[in-house]
Scaffold this motif. Structure first.
Motif, PDB file in Angstrom:
ATOM      1  N   LEU A  46      -2.879  -6.082   3.079  1.00 21.72           N
ATOM      2  CA  LEU A  46      -1.495  -6.167   3.321  1.00 21.72           C
ATOM      3  C   LEU A  46      -0.970  -4.872   4.090  1.00 21.72           C
ATOM      4  O   LEU A  46      -0.234  -4.765   4.920  1.00 21.72           O
ATOM      5  CB  LEU A  46      -0.515  -6.582   2.183  1.00 21.72           C
ATOM      6  N   PRO A  74      -3.115  -8.066  -5.994  1.00 19.09           N
ATOM      7  CA  PRO A  74      -4.816  -8.060  -5.547  1.00 19.09           C
ATOM      8  C   PRO A  74      -5.425  -7.150  -6.696  1.00 19.09           C
ATOM      9  O   PRO A  74      -4.844  -6.126  -7.307  1.00 19.09           O
ATOM     10  CB  PRO A  74      -4.568  -7.339  -4.247  1.00 19.09           C
ATOM     11  N   CYS A 101       3.171  -6.090  -3.104  1.00 23.13           N
ATOM     12  CA  CYS A 101       3.319  -6.024  -4.445  1.00 23.13           C
ATOM     13  C   CYS A 101       3.665  -4.960  -5.071  1.00 23.13           C
ATOM     14  O   CYS A 101       4.024  -5.140  -6.358  1.00 23.13           O
ATOM     15  CB  CYS A 101       2.027  -6.759  -5.157  1.00 23.13           C
ATOM     16  N   ILE A 120      -5.062  -0.967  -1.446  1.00 23.07           N
ATOM     17  CA  ILE A 120      -5.998  -2.004  -2.292  1.00 23.07           C
ATOM     18  C   ILE A 120      -6.410  -2.977  -1.504  1.00 23.07           C
ATOM     19  O   ILE A 120      -7.313  -3.551  -1.463  1.00 23.07           O
ATOM     20  CB  ILE A 120      -5.263  -2.365  -3.450  1.00 23.07           C
ATOM     21  N   GLN A 150       1.775  -2.276  -5.946  1.00 22.47           N
ATOM     22  CA  GLN A 150       0.730  -1.738  -6.721  1.00 22.47           C
ATOM     23  C   GLN A 150       0.450  -0.268  -6.063  1.00 22.47           C
ATOM     24  O   GLN A 150       0.214   0.778  -7.020  1.00 22.47           O
ATOM     25  CB  GLN A 150      -0.675  -2.306  -6.806  1.00 22.47           C
ATOM     26  N   CYS A 151       0.221  -0.089  -4.806  1.00 19.39           N
ATOM     27  CA  CYS A 151      -0.138   1.091  -4.462  1.00 19.39           C
ATOM     28  C   CYS A 151       1.108   1.824  -3.390  1.00 19.39           C
ATOM     29  O   CYS A 151       1.562   1.127  -2.540  1.00 19.39           O
ATOM     30  CB  CYS A 151      -1.530   1.127  -3.408  1.00 19.39           C
ATOM     31  N   CYS A 201       1.426   1.809   0.514  1.00 16.92           N
ATOM     32  CA  CYS A 201       2.133   0.367   1.086  1.00 16.92           C
ATOM     33  C   CYS A 201       3.665   0.056   0.468  1.00 16.92           C
ATOM     34  O   CYS A 201       4.485  -0.177   1.170  1.00 16.92           O
ATOM     35  CB  CYS A 201       1.140  -0.977   0.675  1.00 16.92           C
ATOM     36  N   ARG A 202       3.727   0.306  -0.789  1.00 19.88           N
ATOM     37  CA  ARG A 202       5.181   0.119  -1.311  1.00 19.88           C
ATOM     38  C   ARG A 202       6.217   0.938  -0.662  1.00 19.88           C
ATOM     39  O   ARG A 202       7.100   0.504  -0.220  1.00 19.88           O
ATOM     40  CB  ARG A 202       4.856   0.447  -2.836  1.00 19.88           C
TER      41      ARG A 202
HETATM   42 FE1  SF4 Z   1       0.004  -4.748  -3.236  1.00 18.60          FE
HETATM   43 FE2  SF4 Z   1       0.475  -3.715  -0.609  1.00 18.60          FE
HETATM   44 FE3  SF4 Z   1      -1.414  -2.364  -2.249  1.00 18.60          FE
HETATM   45 FE4  SF4 Z   1      -1.987  -4.760  -1.402  1.00 18.60          FE
HETATM   46  S1  SF4 Z   1      -1.747  -3.077  -0.025  1.00 18.60           S
HETATM   47  S2  SF4 Z   1      -2.236  -4.415  -3.348  1.00 18.60           S
HETATM   48  S3  SF4 Z   1       0.354  -5.849  -1.362  1.00 18.60           S
HETATM   49  S4  SF4 Z   1       0.812  -2.564  -2.691  1.00 18.60           S
END
Ligand code: SF4
Ligand code: NAI
Length: 442
Positions: free
Chosen positions: A403, A188, A355, A400, A357-358, A361-362
Protein backbone atom coordinates in the motif's frame (compact mmCIF):
# COMPACT_ATOMS: atom_id res chain seq x y z
CA UNK A 1 -13.62 -10.89 -32.81
CA UNK A 2 -11.19 -11.57 -29.97
CA UNK A 3 -11.19 -14.95 -28.31
CA UNK A 4 -13.17 -15.20 -25.07
CA UNK A 5 -12.15 -17.74 -22.47
CA UNK A 6 -13.95 -16.39 -19.40
CA UNK A 7 -16.91 -14.43 -20.75
CA UNK A 8 -17.78 -16.55 -23.80
CA UNK A 9 -21.22 -17.42 -22.42
CA UNK A 10 -21.83 -14.28 -20.38
CA UNK A 11 -24.85 -13.26 -22.48
CA UNK A 12 -26.58 -16.64 -22.37
CA UNK A 13 -29.82 -16.14 -20.40
CA UNK A 14 -29.66 -17.94 -17.04
CA UNK A 15 -25.88 -18.55 -17.18
CA UNK A 16 -25.78 -17.72 -13.46
CA UNK A 17 -27.65 -20.97 -12.76
CA UNK A 18 -26.04 -24.39 -12.55
CA UNK A 19 -28.40 -25.83 -15.15
CA UNK A 20 -27.56 -23.34 -17.91
CA UNK A 21 -23.88 -23.20 -16.93
CA UNK A 22 -23.71 -26.98 -17.37
CA UNK A 23 -25.56 -26.83 -20.69
CA UNK A 24 -22.73 -24.58 -21.90
CA UNK A 25 -20.11 -27.12 -20.87
CA UNK A 26 -19.71 -26.03 -17.26
CA UNK A 27 -18.10 -28.36 -14.69
CA UNK A 28 -16.27 -30.31 -17.42
CA UNK A 29 -13.00 -29.10 -15.87
CA UNK A 30 -14.00 -30.56 -12.50
CA UNK A 31 -14.85 -33.91 -14.11
CA UNK A 32 -11.61 -33.94 -16.09
CA UNK A 33 -9.37 -32.89 -13.20
CA UNK A 34 -10.85 -35.09 -10.48
CA UNK A 35 -11.42 -38.17 -12.64
CA UNK A 36 -8.46 -38.19 -15.03
CA UNK A 37 -5.65 -36.06 -13.56
CA UNK A 38 -3.57 -36.14 -10.39
CA UNK A 39 -3.21 -32.93 -8.35
CA UNK A 40 0.38 -32.58 -9.60
CA UNK A 41 -0.79 -32.91 -13.20
CA UNK A 42 -3.26 -30.07 -12.65
CA UNK A 43 -0.45 -27.90 -11.23
CA UNK A 44 1.67 -28.82 -14.27
CA UNK A 45 -1.07 -27.67 -16.68
CA UNK A 46 -1.34 -24.35 -14.84
CA UNK A 47 2.44 -23.92 -15.04
CA UNK A 48 2.38 -24.68 -18.76
CA UNK A 49 -0.38 -22.12 -19.29
CA UNK A 50 1.89 -19.31 -18.10
CA UNK A 51 -1.08 -17.81 -16.21
CA UNK A 52 -0.04 -14.82 -14.11
CA UNK A 53 -1.97 -13.59 -11.09
CA UNK A 54 -4.83 -11.36 -12.18
CA UNK A 55 -5.21 -9.45 -8.90
CA UNK A 56 -2.43 -7.00 -9.71
CA UNK A 57 1.01 -8.42 -9.00
CA UNK A 58 1.15 -10.73 -12.05
CA UNK A 59 3.03 -13.45 -10.15
CA UNK A 60 3.01 -16.81 -12.05
CA UNK A 61 0.12 -18.83 -10.61
CA UNK A 62 1.62 -22.28 -11.26
CA UNK A 63 4.85 -21.24 -9.53
CA UNK A 64 2.90 -19.92 -6.54
CA UNK A 65 1.08 -23.24 -6.32
CA UNK A 66 4.32 -25.20 -6.47
CA UNK A 67 5.70 -23.16 -3.53
CA UNK A 68 2.93 -24.51 -1.29
CA UNK A 69 4.46 -26.39 1.62
CA UNK A 70 3.04 -29.88 2.18
CA UNK A 71 4.05 -31.01 5.67
CA UNK A 72 2.53 -34.34 6.73
CA UNK A 73 -0.77 -34.06 8.62
CA UNK A 74 -1.08 -30.26 8.27
CA UNK A 75 -4.16 -28.71 6.61
CA UNK A 76 -3.67 -26.64 3.45
CA UNK A 77 -6.02 -23.88 2.37
CA UNK A 78 -7.06 -22.12 -0.79
CA UNK A 79 -8.43 -18.63 -0.30
CA UNK A 80 -9.95 -16.67 -3.14
CA UNK A 81 -9.30 -12.96 -2.85
CA UNK A 82 -12.60 -11.40 -3.88
CA UNK A 83 -11.99 -8.26 -1.84
CA UNK A 84 -11.81 -6.23 -5.02
CA UNK A 85 -11.34 -2.64 -3.84
CA UNK A 86 -8.76 -1.13 -6.15
CA UNK A 87 -10.16 2.18 -7.42
CA UNK A 88 -11.33 1.74 -11.01
CA UNK A 89 -11.49 -2.06 -10.74
CA UNK A 90 -14.79 -3.92 -10.99
CA UNK A 91 -14.09 -6.97 -13.12
CA UNK A 92 -14.21 -9.58 -10.32
CA UNK A 93 -17.55 -8.23 -9.17
CA UNK A 94 -18.82 -8.57 -12.75
CA UNK A 95 -17.63 -12.16 -13.02
CA UNK A 96 -19.11 -13.15 -9.65
CA UNK A 97 -22.41 -11.46 -10.47
CA UNK A 98 -23.02 -12.90 -13.91
CA UNK A 99 -21.16 -16.20 -14.03
CA UNK A 100 -20.57 -17.32 -10.42
CA UNK A 101 -20.16 -20.98 -11.32
CA UNK A 102 -16.97 -20.15 -13.28
CA UNK A 103 -15.39 -19.11 -9.98
CA UNK A 104 -16.81 -22.07 -8.06
CA UNK A 105 -15.66 -24.54 -10.71
CA UNK A 106 -12.18 -22.98 -10.65
CA UNK A 107 -12.16 -23.17 -6.83
CA UNK A 108 -12.93 -26.89 -6.90
CA UNK A 109 -10.18 -27.68 -9.43
CA UNK A 110 -7.63 -25.44 -7.69
CA UNK A 111 -8.47 -26.84 -4.25
CA UNK A 112 -8.03 -30.37 -5.62
CA UNK A 113 -4.65 -29.44 -7.11
CA UNK A 114 -3.47 -27.95 -3.83
CA UNK A 115 -4.88 -30.67 -1.58
CA UNK A 116 -7.19 -28.27 0.25
CA UNK A 117 -10.24 -29.74 1.97
CA UNK A 118 -11.61 -26.38 3.12
CA UNK A 119 -11.53 -23.29 0.93
CA UNK A 120 -12.80 -19.76 1.28
CA UNK A 121 -13.98 -16.98 -0.99
CA UNK A 122 -13.31 -13.75 0.90
CA UNK A 123 -15.65 -11.20 -0.65
CA UNK A 124 -15.51 -7.46 -0.11
CA UNK A 125 -18.02 -6.70 2.66
CA UNK A 126 -19.90 -4.12 0.59
CA UNK A 127 -20.70 -6.70 -2.10
CA UNK A 128 -23.75 -8.21 -0.41
CA UNK A 129 -25.54 -9.10 -3.70
CA UNK A 130 -22.47 -11.03 -4.88
CA UNK A 131 -22.19 -12.80 -1.52
CA UNK A 132 -25.78 -14.00 -1.88
CA UNK A 133 -25.23 -15.01 -5.52
CA UNK A 134 -22.18 -17.06 -4.57
CA UNK A 135 -23.91 -18.72 -1.63
CA UNK A 136 -26.80 -19.73 -3.88
CA UNK A 137 -24.41 -21.08 -6.53
CA UNK A 138 -22.42 -23.02 -3.92
CA UNK A 139 -25.65 -24.62 -2.65
CA UNK A 140 -26.54 -25.61 -6.25
CA UNK A 141 -23.08 -27.09 -6.83
CA UNK A 142 -23.27 -29.00 -3.57
CA UNK A 143 -26.70 -30.43 -4.39
CA UNK A 144 -25.30 -31.63 -7.72
CA UNK A 145 -22.41 -33.45 -6.01
CA UNK A 146 -19.63 -31.02 -7.03
CA UNK A 147 -18.91 -30.04 -3.40
CA UNK A 148 -19.03 -31.80 -0.06
CA UNK A 149 -18.02 -35.40 0.61
CA UNK A 150 -16.73 -37.76 -2.08
CA UNK A 151 -17.15 -35.36 -5.02
CA UNK A 152 -18.38 -37.24 -8.14
CA UNK A 153 -17.47 -40.49 -6.37
CA UNK A 154 -13.74 -39.71 -6.59
CA UNK A 155 -13.10 -39.75 -2.83
CA UNK A 156 -12.15 -36.04 -2.82
CA UNK A 157 -13.90 -33.93 -0.13
CA UNK A 158 -14.19 -30.14 -0.25
CA UNK A 159 -16.15 -27.59 1.75
CA UNK A 160 -16.34 -24.11 0.24
CA UNK A 161 -17.34 -21.06 2.30
CA UNK A 162 -18.06 -17.45 1.43
CA UNK A 163 -16.69 -14.99 3.98
CA UNK A 164 -17.80 -11.33 3.90
CA UNK A 165 -14.80 -9.02 4.13
CA UNK A 166 -14.00 -6.49 6.83
CA UNK A 167 -14.87 -3.48 4.67
CA UNK A 168 -11.35 -2.08 4.35
CA UNK A 169 -9.15 -1.77 1.26
CA UNK A 170 -6.22 -3.20 3.19
CA UNK A 171 -8.11 -6.48 3.71
CA UNK A 172 -7.38 -7.20 0.04
CA UNK A 173 -3.66 -7.47 0.83
CA UNK A 174 -3.25 -11.21 1.17
CA UNK A 175 -1.83 -11.37 4.70
CA UNK A 176 -4.29 -8.76 5.99
CA UNK A 177 -7.02 -10.82 4.37
CA UNK A 178 -5.78 -13.91 6.22
CA UNK A 179 -5.74 -12.00 9.53
CA UNK A 180 -9.28 -10.83 8.85
CA UNK A 181 -10.39 -14.35 7.93
CA UNK A 182 -9.00 -15.49 11.28
CA UNK A 183 -11.28 -12.95 12.95
CA UNK A 184 -8.63 -10.33 13.69
CA UNK A 185 -8.03 -6.75 12.57
CA UNK A 186 -6.85 -6.79 8.95
CA UNK A 187 -3.23 -5.74 9.49
CA UNK A 188 -0.72 -6.99 6.90
CA UNK A 189 1.95 -9.38 8.17
CA UNK A 190 5.64 -9.09 7.41
CA UNK A 191 6.64 -11.37 4.48
CA UNK A 192 8.44 -13.75 4.44
CA UNK A 193 7.12 -16.12 5.52
CA UNK A 194 4.78 -16.07 2.54
CA UNK A 195 1.31 -17.59 2.96
CA UNK A 196 2.50 -20.58 0.92
CA UNK A 197 4.53 -21.54 4.03
CA UNK A 198 2.53 -19.99 6.88
CA UNK A 199 -0.86 -18.58 5.96
CA UNK A 200 -4.32 -19.16 7.36
CA UNK A 201 -4.09 -20.49 10.95
CA UNK A 202 -0.34 -20.68 10.26
CA UNK A 203 -0.96 -23.43 7.69
CA UNK A 204 0.26 -23.43 4.07
CA UNK A 205 -2.19 -21.30 2.07
CA UNK A 206 -2.57 -20.10 -1.48
CA UNK A 207 -4.36 -16.80 -2.01
CA UNK A 208 -5.50 -16.25 -5.60
CA UNK A 209 -7.62 -13.57 -7.24
CA UNK A 210 -11.13 -14.35 -8.58
CA UNK A 211 -10.12 -14.02 -12.23
CA UNK A 212 -7.00 -16.18 -11.76
CA UNK A 213 -9.14 -18.94 -10.30
CA UNK A 214 -11.80 -18.69 -13.01
CA UNK A 215 -9.01 -18.96 -15.63
CA UNK A 216 -8.17 -22.44 -14.31
CA UNK A 217 -11.35 -23.73 -15.99
CA UNK A 218 -10.31 -23.08 -19.64
CA UNK A 219 -6.74 -24.12 -18.77
CA UNK A 220 -7.92 -27.56 -17.66
CA UNK A 221 -10.56 -27.92 -20.39
CA UNK A 222 -8.20 -27.07 -23.26
CA UNK A 223 -4.80 -27.80 -21.69
CA UNK A 224 -2.10 -25.41 -20.49
CA UNK A 225 -0.33 -25.40 -23.87
CA UNK A 226 -3.48 -24.23 -25.68
CA UNK A 227 -4.02 -21.46 -23.15
CA UNK A 228 -0.41 -20.32 -23.59
CA UNK A 229 -0.99 -19.90 -27.34
CA UNK A 230 -3.34 -16.99 -26.57
CA UNK A 231 -1.68 -13.70 -25.68
CA UNK A 232 1.84 -12.50 -26.26
CA UNK A 233 5.21 -13.55 -24.83
CA UNK A 234 5.04 -14.05 -21.07
CA UNK A 235 1.62 -12.41 -21.01
CA UNK A 236 -0.47 -15.43 -21.87
CA UNK A 237 -4.22 -15.82 -22.08
CA UNK A 238 -6.96 -13.27 -21.80
CA UNK A 239 -7.48 -10.55 -19.21
CA UNK A 240 -10.56 -8.84 -17.90
CA UNK A 241 -10.24 -5.08 -18.02
CA UNK A 242 -12.58 -2.74 -16.16
CA UNK A 243 -12.58 0.37 -18.29
CA UNK A 244 -13.76 3.61 -16.75
CA UNK A 245 -13.34 7.35 -16.81
CA UNK A 246 -14.03 9.51 -19.88
CA UNK A 247 -14.71 6.72 -22.35
CA UNK A 248 -17.60 6.33 -24.75
CA UNK A 249 -18.19 2.74 -23.67
CA UNK A 250 -16.96 2.07 -20.15
CA UNK A 251 -17.43 -1.50 -18.93
CA UNK A 252 -15.78 -4.87 -18.44
CA UNK A 253 -13.98 -6.30 -21.48
CA UNK A 254 -12.16 -9.56 -21.96
CA UNK A 255 -9.11 -8.86 -24.12
CA UNK A 256 -6.40 -11.11 -25.49
CA UNK A 257 -3.18 -9.94 -23.87
CA UNK A 258 -1.09 -8.14 -26.48
CA UNK A 259 -3.95 -5.98 -27.81
CA UNK A 260 -2.62 -2.50 -28.72
CA UNK A 261 -3.70 0.07 -26.13
CA UNK A 262 -4.78 2.38 -28.95
CA UNK A 263 -7.16 -0.27 -30.30
CA UNK A 264 -8.55 -0.87 -26.82
CA UNK A 265 -9.31 2.82 -26.31
CA UNK A 266 -10.53 3.77 -29.78
CA UNK A 267 -12.06 0.73 -31.48
CA UNK A 268 -15.80 0.15 -31.36
CA UNK A 269 -15.26 -3.41 -30.19
CA UNK A 270 -13.94 -1.98 -26.92
CA UNK A 271 -14.14 1.52 -25.44
CA UNK A 272 -15.18 3.40 -28.58
CA UNK A 273 -12.93 6.42 -28.00
CA UNK A 274 -12.99 9.35 -25.60
CA UNK A 275 -16.42 10.65 -24.59
CA UNK A 276 -17.85 13.89 -25.99
CA UNK A 277 -15.24 14.09 -28.74
CA UNK A 278 -12.55 15.18 -26.28
CA UNK A 279 -8.87 14.36 -26.47
CA UNK A 280 -7.18 11.80 -24.24
CA UNK A 281 -4.98 13.39 -21.60
CA UNK A 282 -3.77 10.54 -19.42
CA UNK A 283 -4.41 6.95 -18.40
CA UNK A 284 -4.00 4.94 -15.24
CA UNK A 285 -3.82 1.48 -16.77
CA UNK A 286 -4.06 -0.87 -13.81
CA UNK A 287 -6.02 0.61 -10.92
CA UNK A 288 -4.93 3.57 -8.79
CA UNK A 289 -1.84 1.75 -7.49
CA UNK A 290 0.12 2.14 -10.70
CA UNK A 291 1.74 5.27 -12.16
CA UNK A 292 -0.29 7.64 -14.32
CA UNK A 293 0.88 8.05 -17.92
CA UNK A 294 0.24 10.92 -20.33
CA UNK A 295 -1.55 10.08 -23.60
CA UNK A 296 1.61 9.99 -25.72
CA UNK A 297 3.27 7.47 -23.39
CA UNK A 298 0.26 5.21 -23.00
CA UNK A 299 -0.16 4.89 -26.76
CA UNK A 300 3.54 4.46 -27.64
CA UNK A 301 6.47 3.03 -25.72
CA UNK A 302 9.67 4.99 -25.16
CA UNK A 303 11.02 3.34 -28.34
CA UNK A 304 8.08 4.65 -30.35
CA UNK A 305 6.44 1.24 -30.73
CA UNK A 306 2.73 0.67 -30.16
CA UNK A 307 2.12 0.02 -26.50
CA UNK A 308 0.33 -3.24 -25.86
CA UNK A 309 -1.98 -4.42 -23.15
CA UNK A 310 0.57 -6.84 -21.71
CA UNK A 311 2.60 -7.12 -18.51
CA UNK A 312 5.84 -6.42 -20.38
CA UNK A 313 4.75 -3.57 -22.64
CA UNK A 314 3.04 -1.78 -19.77
CA UNK A 315 6.16 -2.12 -17.64
CA UNK A 316 8.04 0.45 -19.70
CA UNK A 317 6.42 3.69 -18.76
CA UNK A 318 9.38 5.96 -18.34
CA UNK A 319 9.07 5.29 -14.65
CA UNK A 320 10.94 2.81 -12.53
CA UNK A 321 8.27 0.34 -11.44
CA UNK A 322 7.12 -3.13 -12.26
CA UNK A 323 4.14 -3.73 -14.48
CA UNK A 324 1.37 -1.22 -14.90
CA UNK A 325 -1.09 -3.91 -15.94
CA UNK A 326 -2.03 -4.05 -12.25
CA UNK A 327 -5.56 -5.13 -11.49
CA UNK A 328 -6.82 -4.20 -14.96
CA UNK A 329 -8.61 -1.06 -13.75
CA UNK A 330 -8.15 1.13 -16.83
CA UNK A 331 -9.05 4.77 -16.08
CA UNK A 332 -8.98 7.28 -18.94
CA UNK A 333 -8.81 11.04 -18.33
CA UNK A 334 -9.87 13.53 -20.98
CA UNK A 335 -8.27 16.92 -21.62
CA UNK A 336 -10.56 18.66 -19.10
CA UNK A 337 -9.51 16.56 -16.10
CA UNK A 338 -7.26 18.06 -13.44
CA UNK A 339 -4.28 15.86 -12.63
CA UNK A 340 -3.61 17.68 -9.33
CA UNK A 341 -7.15 17.05 -8.20
CA UNK A 342 -6.99 13.41 -9.22
CA UNK A 343 -3.65 12.90 -7.47
CA UNK A 344 -5.04 14.47 -4.31
CA UNK A 345 -8.11 12.25 -4.57
CA UNK A 346 -6.04 9.05 -4.87
CA UNK A 347 -3.78 10.14 -2.01
CA UNK A 348 -6.73 10.93 0.20
CA UNK A 349 -7.92 7.37 -0.43
CA UNK A 350 -4.57 5.80 0.52
CA UNK A 351 -4.27 7.96 3.64
CA UNK A 352 -7.74 6.88 4.70
CA UNK A 353 -7.04 3.20 3.98
CA UNK A 354 -3.54 3.00 5.51
CA UNK A 355 -3.70 0.55 8.41
CA UNK A 356 -1.22 2.72 10.30
CA UNK A 357 1.28 0.02 11.24
CA UNK A 358 4.32 1.62 9.61
CA UNK A 359 5.30 5.26 9.96
CA UNK A 360 6.34 6.02 6.35
CA UNK A 361 2.90 4.99 5.09
CA UNK A 362 0.82 6.29 8.00
CA UNK A 363 2.55 9.68 8.19
CA UNK A 364 3.71 9.98 4.58
CA UNK A 365 0.26 9.51 3.04
CA UNK A 366 -1.07 12.11 5.47
CA UNK A 367 1.62 14.64 4.55
CA UNK A 368 1.16 14.05 0.85
CA UNK A 369 -2.57 14.52 1.21
CA UNK A 370 -2.10 17.82 3.06
CA UNK A 371 0.38 19.20 0.52
CA UNK A 372 -1.78 18.12 -2.43
CA UNK A 373 -4.81 19.66 -0.76
CA UNK A 374 -3.11 23.04 -0.43
CA UNK A 375 -1.93 22.86 -4.04
CA UNK A 376 -5.40 22.01 -5.23
CA UNK A 377 -7.02 24.81 -3.21
CA UNK A 378 -4.65 27.52 -4.38
CA UNK A 379 -2.27 27.75 -1.42
CA UNK A 380 0.62 25.69 -2.77
CA UNK A 381 4.27 26.66 -3.15
CA UNK A 382 6.61 25.95 -6.04
CA UNK A 383 8.76 23.88 -3.65
CA UNK A 384 5.80 21.57 -2.92
CA UNK A 385 6.48 19.36 -5.92
CA UNK A 386 9.98 18.50 -4.74
CA UNK A 387 8.61 18.01 -1.25
CA UNK A 388 6.02 15.54 -2.56
CA UNK A 389 8.62 13.60 -4.56
CA UNK A 390 10.85 13.50 -1.48
CA UNK A 391 8.05 12.16 0.74
CA UNK A 392 7.02 9.60 -1.89
CA UNK A 393 10.62 8.34 -2.12
CA UNK A 394 10.76 7.96 1.64
CA UNK A 395 7.62 5.81 1.56
CA UNK A 396 8.56 3.65 -1.45
CA UNK A 397 10.18 0.38 -0.44
CA UNK A 398 10.09 1.20 3.28
CA UNK A 399 6.80 -0.31 4.32
CA UNK A 400 5.41 -3.67 5.35
CA UNK A 401 2.97 -4.03 2.46
CA UNK A 402 2.57 -2.62 -1.06
CA UNK A 403 0.00 0.00 0.00
CA UNK A 404 2.90 2.34 0.74
CA UNK A 405 4.35 1.96 -2.77
CA UNK A 406 0.86 2.18 -4.24
CA UNK A 407 0.39 5.56 -2.54
CA UNK A 408 3.83 6.83 -3.56
CA UNK A 409 3.89 5.92 -7.28
CA UNK A 410 0.83 7.89 -8.47
CA UNK A 411 2.15 11.05 -6.79
CA UNK A 412 5.70 10.73 -8.10
CA UNK A 413 4.55 9.82 -11.62
CA UNK A 414 1.98 12.63 -11.76
CA UNK A 415 4.66 15.17 -10.87
CA UNK A 416 7.11 13.63 -13.29
CA UNK A 417 4.73 13.77 -16.23
CA UNK A 418 2.54 16.76 -15.32
CA UNK A 419 4.86 19.12 -13.38
CA UNK A 420 3.69 22.05 -15.55
CA UNK A 421 0.13 21.55 -14.40
CA UNK A 422 1.19 21.43 -10.72
CA UNK A 423 3.19 24.64 -11.21
CA UNK A 424 0.24 26.28 -12.94
CA UNK A 425 -1.81 25.61 -9.79
CA UNK A 426 0.78 27.60 -7.82
CA UNK A 427 1.20 30.45 -10.25
CA UNK A 428 -2.51 30.74 -11.16
CA UNK A 429 -4.23 29.67 -7.96
CA UNK A 430 -7.43 31.60 -8.47
CA UNK A 431 -7.92 30.28 -12.00
CA UNK A 432 -7.14 26.72 -10.91
CA UNK A 433 -9.67 26.77 -8.08
CA UNK A 434 -12.25 28.45 -10.24
CA UNK A 435 -11.79 25.81 -12.92
CA UNK A 436 -12.43 22.93 -10.55
CA UNK A 437 -14.80 24.35 -7.96
CA UNK A 438 -16.01 27.82 -8.89
CA UNK A 439 -14.68 31.14 -7.57
CA UNK A 440 -16.42 31.01 -4.18
CA UNK A 441 -13.97 28.37 -2.99
CA UNK A 442 -10.83 30.45 -3.42
FE1 SF4 B 1 -0.28 -0.65 6.92
FE2 SF4 B 1 0.56 1.15 5.11
FE3 SF4 B 1 2.30 -0.32 6.42
FE4 SF4 B 1 0.73 -1.48 4.61
S1 SF4 B 1 2.29 0.05 4.20
S2 SF4 B 1 1.24 -2.26 6.64
S3 SF4 B 1 -1.15 -0.26 4.91
S4 SF4 B 1 0.89 1.21 7.31
P1 NAI C 1 3.53 -9.56 -4.33
O1 NAI C 1 4.33 -9.33 -5.56
O2 NAI C 1 4.18 -9.30 -3.02
O3 NAI C 1 3.07 -11.09 -4.30
C1 NAI C 1 2.42 -11.73 -5.34
C2 NAI C 1 2.03 -13.11 -4.91
O4 NAI C 1 3.12 -13.99 -5.03
C3 NAI C 1 1.59 -13.24 -3.45
O5 NAI C 1 0.53 -14.16 -3.36
C4 NAI C 1 2.81 -13.77 -2.73
O6 NAI C 1 2.48 -14.54 -1.60
C5 NAI C 1 3.41 -14.64 -3.81
N1 NAI C 1 4.88 -14.75 -3.67
C6 NAI C 1 5.79 -13.83 -4.07
N2 NAI C 1 7.04 -14.27 -3.79
C7 NAI C 1 6.90 -15.50 -3.22
C8 NAI C 1 7.82 -16.45 -2.71
N3 NAI C 1 9.13 -16.25 -2.75
N4 NAI C 1 7.32 -17.58 -2.17
C9 NAI C 1 5.98 -17.80 -2.15
N5 NAI C 1 5.06 -16.93 -2.61
C10 NAI C 1 5.52 -15.79 -3.14
O7 NAI C 1 2.22 -8.67 -4.48
P2 NAI C 1 0.84 -8.62 -3.67
O8 NAI C 1 1.04 -7.93 -2.38
O9 NAI C 1 0.19 -9.95 -3.62
O10 NAI C 1 -0.05 -7.71 -4.62
C11 NAI C 1 0.24 -6.37 -4.91
C12 NAI C 1 -0.62 -5.96 -6.10
O11 NAI C 1 -1.97 -6.03 -5.75
C13 NAI C 1 -0.39 -4.54 -6.57
O12 NAI C 1 0.42 -4.62 -7.72
C14 NAI C 1 -1.78 -4.00 -6.89
O13 NAI C 1 -1.89 -3.76 -8.27
C15 NAI C 1 -2.69 -5.13 -6.54
N6 NAI C 1 -3.90 -4.70 -5.84
C16 NAI C 1 -5.09 -5.17 -6.32
C17 NAI C 1 -6.27 -4.83 -5.72
C18 NAI C 1 -7.56 -5.32 -6.30
O14 NAI C 1 -8.63 -4.88 -5.85
N7 NAI C 1 -7.53 -6.20 -7.27
C19 NAI C 1 -6.28 -4.00 -4.51
C20 NAI C 1 -4.99 -3.57 -4.10
C21 NAI C 1 -3.84 -3.91 -4.74
Amino acid sequence: MARKLLLEHINVPGINTLEVYRQQGGYRAVEKALKTLTPDEVVEEVKKSGLRGRGGAGFPTGMKWSFLAKPEGVERYLVCNADESEPGTFKDRYLMTYIPHALIEGMIVASFALGAKTSYIYVRGEMMPQIRILEKAIAEAKNAGFLGKNILGTGYDLELYVQPGGGAYICGEETALIESLEGKRGNPRIKPPFPAIAGLYNCPTVVNNVESIAAIVPIINDGGDEYAKVGIGRSTGTKLISAGGNLNKPGVYEIELGLPVEEFIYSDEYCGGIANGKRLKAVVAGGSSVPILPANLILKTLNGESRLMSYESLADGGFATGTMMGSGGFIAFDEDQCIVRNTWNFTRFYHHESCGQCSPCREGTGWMEKVLHRLEYGHGKLSDMDLLVDVSKKIEGNTICPLGDAAAWPVASAIRHFRDEFEWHVTNPQEAVQRNYGLAHY
